[in-house]
Design a protein around this motif. Structure first.
Motif, PDB file in Angstrom:
ATOM      1  N   SER A  95      -2.941  -6.056  -3.148  1.00  0.00           N
ATOM      2  CA  SER A  95      -2.568  -4.403  -3.080  1.00  0.00           C
ATOM      3  C   SER A  95      -1.975  -4.033  -4.249  1.00  0.00           C
ATOM      4  N   ARG A  96      -1.516  -4.972  -5.056  1.00  0.00           N
ATOM      5  CA  ARG A  96      -0.677  -4.708  -6.494  1.00  0.00           C
ATOM      6  C   ARG A  96      -1.121  -5.444  -7.657  1.00  0.00           C
ATOM      7  N   VAL A 139      -6.357  -2.929  -5.425  1.00  0.00           N
ATOM      8  CA  VAL A 139      -5.423  -2.117  -6.172  1.00  0.00           C
ATOM      9  C   VAL A 139      -6.172  -0.920  -6.670  1.00  0.00           C
ATOM     10  N   ASP A 140      -5.710   0.188  -6.174  1.00  0.00           N
ATOM     11  CA  ASP A 140      -6.696   1.506  -6.442  1.00  0.00           C
ATOM     12  C   ASP A 140      -5.897   2.712  -6.685  1.00  0.00           C
ATOM     13  N   GLN A 141      -4.891   2.403  -7.768  1.00  0.00           N
ATOM     14  CA  GLN A 141      -3.953   3.612  -8.133  1.00  0.00           C
ATOM     15  C   GLN A 141      -4.923   4.647  -9.121  1.00  0.00           C
ATOM     16  N   LEU A 142      -4.703   6.068  -9.150  1.00  0.00           N
ATOM     17  CA  LEU A 142      -5.311   6.907  -9.850  1.00  0.00           C
ATOM     18  C   LEU A 142      -4.335   7.735 -10.301  1.00  0.00           C
ATOM     19  N   GLY A 153      -7.492   2.267 -11.363  1.00  0.00           N
ATOM     20  CA  GLY A 153      -7.384   1.093 -10.986  1.00  0.00           C
ATOM     21  C   GLY A 153      -8.700   0.177 -10.793  1.00  0.00           C
ATOM     22  N   SER A 154      -8.865  -0.689 -10.861  1.00  0.00           N
ATOM     23  CA  SER A 154     -10.073  -1.400 -10.936  1.00  0.00           C
ATOM     24  C   SER A 154     -10.834  -1.543  -9.522  1.00  0.00           C
ATOM     25  N   ALA A 242      -7.515  -1.875 -15.155  1.00  0.00           N
ATOM     26  CA  ALA A 242      -7.448  -0.587 -15.001  1.00  0.00           C
ATOM     27  C   ALA A 242      -8.296   0.050 -16.040  1.00  0.00           C
ATOM     28  N   VAL A 243      -8.700   1.091 -15.945  1.00  0.00           N
ATOM     29  CA  VAL A 243     -10.016   1.845 -16.743  1.00  0.00           C
ATOM     30  C   VAL A 243      -9.478   3.220 -17.026  1.00  0.00           C
ATOM     31  N   THR A 244      -9.547   3.737 -18.076  1.00  0.00           N
ATOM     32  CA  THR A 244      -9.332   5.413 -18.389  1.00  0.00           C
ATOM     33  C   THR A 244     -10.606   5.722 -18.855  1.00  0.00           C
TER      34      THR A 244
END
Length: 359
Positions: A95-96, A139-142, A153-154, A242-244
């Motif tokens: 998750s991290r 891992v799903d931050q936005l 997050g990817s 991660a992707v922007t």
């Protein structure tokens, strides 16, 4: 069967301390896959392409990994949209991003083959499972860094991202609203539909290398093609982190996305156990892969518990307890039939994950 696709993205990684390859039914290819942003390391805006940042100490996180690993207790059919596959030898839900990096290093130090799995929406696991380490990327931050610019997050659900961006009035990812899988998988395979492709709106991508280093790749350093990205040829890629995305304002984004979703509901086997499109549309051909399969008279054709969908011929469904061997046999039969009738060799978009790599 060529390894990699979608969006769910998973990729078998072998270690530099062993010589190995992954056998597939028709070809052999090495591909790499996604993680998510390592905590604590913000990339310098002045970093050059050849530079990288070490994000974790060599032994940092190892005791945590040891304590959290499940051994021989996670069945891969639970992680696959096809519902096929046996147990993996090692399993860790991350998750991290720091957990992903530590897990990659754990595998490297012990010469354990590994794969990083997203939503499992385009994977065919072996009935025996996978004799290696599976890292489930959650891992799903936005964050919205400015209007229309999303750093994600990817492990974030790609369809959720498409719905949110469209609802907020930005265009470029309307097609993502109905696509399962993760952001990392979508970028890796350059997922696309309805005249849109993921690579069209990628601004930058953060990756972790096999040495556990963070690198930031700008759009000018990347290349995208039909269901292809330059990540597929990166030898030292452990995972996309991660992707922007940079999108454009549009008052019609939500309406366009609704139209895309409605067409999918009419033309695809929604609700059945499938892995999306099995084959890529052949380059230069006048017909899609699905149309070629249909004209070959294979709609509804079944092998064991695996069947060509009655709704869309490029979707193969697990309708009655399919095994991996059932699905592989069906894929092989369809390829041979289309080649025989049209002299066109279909290329797989899904990926087969064998039980064990050959040393």
């Amino acid at each position: 069967m060529a390894l990699p696709s979608p969006f769910s993205s998973s990729t078998i990684k072998t270690n530099p301390c062993v010589s190995s390859r992954v056998p597939t039914p028709s070809s052999v290819s090495h591909h790499h896959h996604f993680l998510t942003c390592p905590s604590g390391g913000e990339p310098s805006p002045h970093r050059k392409k050849s530079h990288s940042l070490v994000v974790l100490g060599h032994r940092q996180g190892q005791p945590l990994i040891e304590n959290c690993i499940l051994r021989d207790r996670k069945c891969l059919r639970e992680l696959s949209s096809w519902g096929i596959g046996g147990p993996c030898r090692y399993f860790l839900r991350t998750s991290r991003a720091s957990q992903l990096v530590a897990a990659v290093r754990y595998c490297r130090e012990r010469c354990i083959p590994f794969l990083v799995l997203g939503r499992g929406s385009n994977c065919l696991f072996d009935d025996r499972g996978f004799d290696g380490f599976v890292m489930l990327n959650r891992v799903d931050q936005l964050e919205v860094t400015e209007p229309g610019v999303y750093r994600v997050g990817s492990g974030f659900h790609f369809n959720r991202l498409g719905v949110r961006c469209s609802a907020e009035g930005f265009s470029g990812l309307e097609f993502a609203g109905g696509i399962p899988g993760t952001v990392g998988g979508a970028v890796f395979m350059n997922a696309g539909a309805d005249s849109q492709e993921t690579g069209d709106v990628v601004d930058s991508v953060e990756i972790v290398t096999m040495d556990g280093e963070l690198q930031v790749l700008r759009r000018s350093e990347l290349a995208f093609g039909y269901r292809w990205s330059s990540f597929q040829d990166m030898k030292d890629l452990a995972a996309i982190v991660a992707v922007t995305f940079r999108l454009t304002p549009s008052t019609a984004a939500t309406e366009r996305q609704r139209a895309f979703l409605e067409r999918r509901r009419r033309t695809q086997p929604i609700g059945e156990r499938s892995a999306g499109s099995v084959f890529r549309n052949p380059s230069g051909a006048e017909m899609s892969a699905g149309r070629l399969i249909e004209l070959a008279g294979l709609k509804g054709f079944a092998v064991g518990g695996a069947k060509v969908s009655d709704v869309h011929a490029n979707f193969f469904v697990n309708f009655n307890g399919s095994t991996s061997q059932d699905m592989l046999a069906l894929i092989s039969h369809v390829k041979e039939s289309v080649d025989k009738k049209f002299q066109i060799e279909l290329k797989e978009e899904v990926k087969y994950v064998p039980y064990r790599t050959q040393m």
